[in-house]
Enzyme design. Structure first.
Site, PDB file in Angstrom:
ATOM      1  CG  ASN A  60      51.578  40.624 -43.847  1.00  0.00           C
ATOM      2  OD1 ASN A  60      51.388  41.270 -42.824  1.00  0.00           O
ATOM      3  ND2 ASN A  60      51.427  39.310 -43.918  1.00  0.00           N
ATOM      4  NE  ARG A  86      47.492  39.129 -42.566  1.00  0.00           N
ATOM      5  CZ  ARG A  86      48.103  38.506 -41.584  1.00  0.00           C
ATOM      6  NH1 ARG A  86      49.384  38.666 -41.383  1.00  0.00           N
ATOM      7  NH2 ARG A  86      47.439  37.718 -40.780  1.00  0.00           N
ATOM      8  CG  HIS A 115      43.993  32.212 -41.067  1.00  0.00           C
ATOM      9  ND1 HIS A 115      44.032  31.196 -40.135  1.00  0.00           N
ATOM     10  CD2 HIS A 115      45.255  32.681 -41.148  1.00  0.00           C
ATOM     11  CE1 HIS A 115      45.254  31.050 -39.692  1.00  0.00           C
ATOM     12  NE2 HIS A 115      46.028  31.945 -40.284  1.00  0.00           N
ATOM     13  CD  GLU A 135      46.449  34.301 -46.305  1.00  0.00           C
ATOM     14  OE1 GLU A 135      45.972  34.824 -45.308  1.00  0.00           O
ATOM     15  OE2 GLU A 135      47.416  33.508 -46.259  1.00  0.00           O
TER      16      GLU A 135
END
Ligand code: AMP
Length: 395
Positions: A7, A89, A178, A381
């Site tokens: 990320n 991500r 999200h 996640e």
């Protein structure tokens, strides 16, 4: 098989090395202050390393991470070839992506074309993707989008009531974020409900917060919009407000449009109302000590969540389950209790004894008599990114 989950932020890089089959986390860490002075926290085999380490760009950060994984004192792999895929991500996938994809040149150019919609995030993700493609040319890269899960929303949810040309010509619409968390949490809730036709509301309450109405496993409405600024009251973001406030304050405070957006993103929300902190723990502490602004900030936050629950009950035509997740949703019993109290008329009955039990497992906190189940479901996640990555490359 191991998947590296990345990320990449503007000056940071979060990572996890995961076995997607067993969900075992081999290593996890965070590079911060990239391009400034560089700071690293790395954890593997239950050992944590904290170091100040110069990382002029994301390239050095990724090289440092790979080196630690292979050569560090707590090395977890023998060679880079053990990393079978990299899951990235990516915040904004626009209308191009309704699921995760293997990254090729076309995907890169689409993520690039979405930079105007996500100027703070997509450029950093692209840096991470390009460096991985350069450093590990034979390893597949997968993009997992925050927006993808919400692509099932109907036009009645995603269109703003402004001239239609602005949607067609400038892509102005609600995208929602999200999505990885809402997808995971709603799927867990559906398993717990053991029901195919399901009406679930997910409250992802962290520093950034959003809610999602999920019907039969599909997102049909969500609180964040064109950007993550819309919706709930967050740590430093205002959430919903009358757009006229923007122009009025810009004139009063002599601010530019960019300064105003920064003000609503970074100086507002719980921090702005309380004047104390964006961290809910500090605000709760101050409220306990009688601080009126802290109490008001908590009231505004809970009221906003409650209003969204009621509006989503209408959109869904009922509710089977409300799920709480993320830092606040999983840990702040006070917020869960305040949000649910007064909604008994809708069949929402929280059990105050169950609500205060702390653990990191999926659990039910509603009374047995409650028509609507109330769940705490810890979000994950990184696992979803690793899982999607594995599904795309396993063949
Ligand atoms: P996240 O962005 O998901 O990491 O969540 C961060 C937020 O969770 C911060 O506002 C923290 O104050 C909040 N948080 C974490 N633990 C607690 C707790 N025990 N009580 C209240 N808030 C908490």
């Amino acid at each position: 098989m191991l998947v590296l989950v990345l990320n990449a932020g503007s000056s940071s890089l979060k990572y996890q090395l995961i076995n997607p089959k067993t969900t075992e986390i081999k290593a996890t860490g965070l590079c911060e202050r990239i391009g400034i002075d560089g700071r690293l926290v790395h954890e593997a085999k239950s050992h944590q390393i904290k170091k100040d380490l110069l990382m002029p760009t994301h390239k050095e950060a990724i090289e440092i991470v790979l080196d630690l994984l292979i050569h560090g004192e707590e090395k977890v792999i023998d060679s880079i070839d053990e990393i079978k895929a990299i899951g990235h991500r990516v915040v904004h996938g626009g209308e191009y992506f309704n699921h995760s994809v293997i990254i090729d040149d076309d995907v890169v150019s689409k993520i690039q074309s979405l930079i105007p919609l996500a100027p703070l995030h997509n450029p950093a993700h692209l840096i991470g993707i390009n460096i991985c493609r350069e450093l590990m040319p034979n390893t597949p890269n997968i993009a997992v989008f925050d927006t993808a899960f919400h692509q099932t929303m109907p036009a009645s949810s995603y269109l703003y009531a402004i001239p239609y040309e602005d949607y067609k010509e400038h892509a102005v619409r609600k995208y929602g974020f999200h999505g990885t968390s809402h997808n995971y949490v709603s799927k867990e809730a559906i398993k717990m409900l053991n029901k195919i036709d399901s009406k679930v509301i997910v409250c992802h309450l962290g520093n950034g917060s959003s809610m999602c109405a999920v019907k039969n496993g599909k997102s049909i409405d969500t609180s964040m919009g064109l950007s993550p600024l819309e919706g709930l009251v967050m740590g430093t973001r205002s959430g919903d407000l009358d757009p006229a406030v923007i122009n009025y304050l810009m004139e009063k405070k002599n601010m530019t449009a960019d300064e105003m957006i920064n003000y609503l993103n970074k100086k507002s929300g719980m921090l702005g109302v309380s004047g104390i902190s964006s961290d809910l723990r500090e605000i709760i502490e101050a409220a306990k000590n009688g601080d009126e602004r802290a109490k008001t900030a908590i009231d505004i936050k809970c009221n906003r969540i409650k209003k969204y629950i009621c509006s989503y009950a209408g959109v869904l035509n009922g509710i089977d389950a409300i799920c709480f997740t993320a830092g606040i949703g999983e840990n702040a019993d006070l917020i869960r209790e305040r949000v649910c109290s007064g909604l008994e008329f809708m069949g929402i009955e929280i059990d105050n004894e169950k609500n205060i039990i702390r653990n990191n497992k999926n659990r039910v906190i509603s009374k047995d008599s409650s028509k609507v189940k109330i769940y705490i479901i810890p979000t994950n996640e990184e696992y979803v990114i690793a899982h999607d990555t594995y599904e795309l490359v396993k063949a």
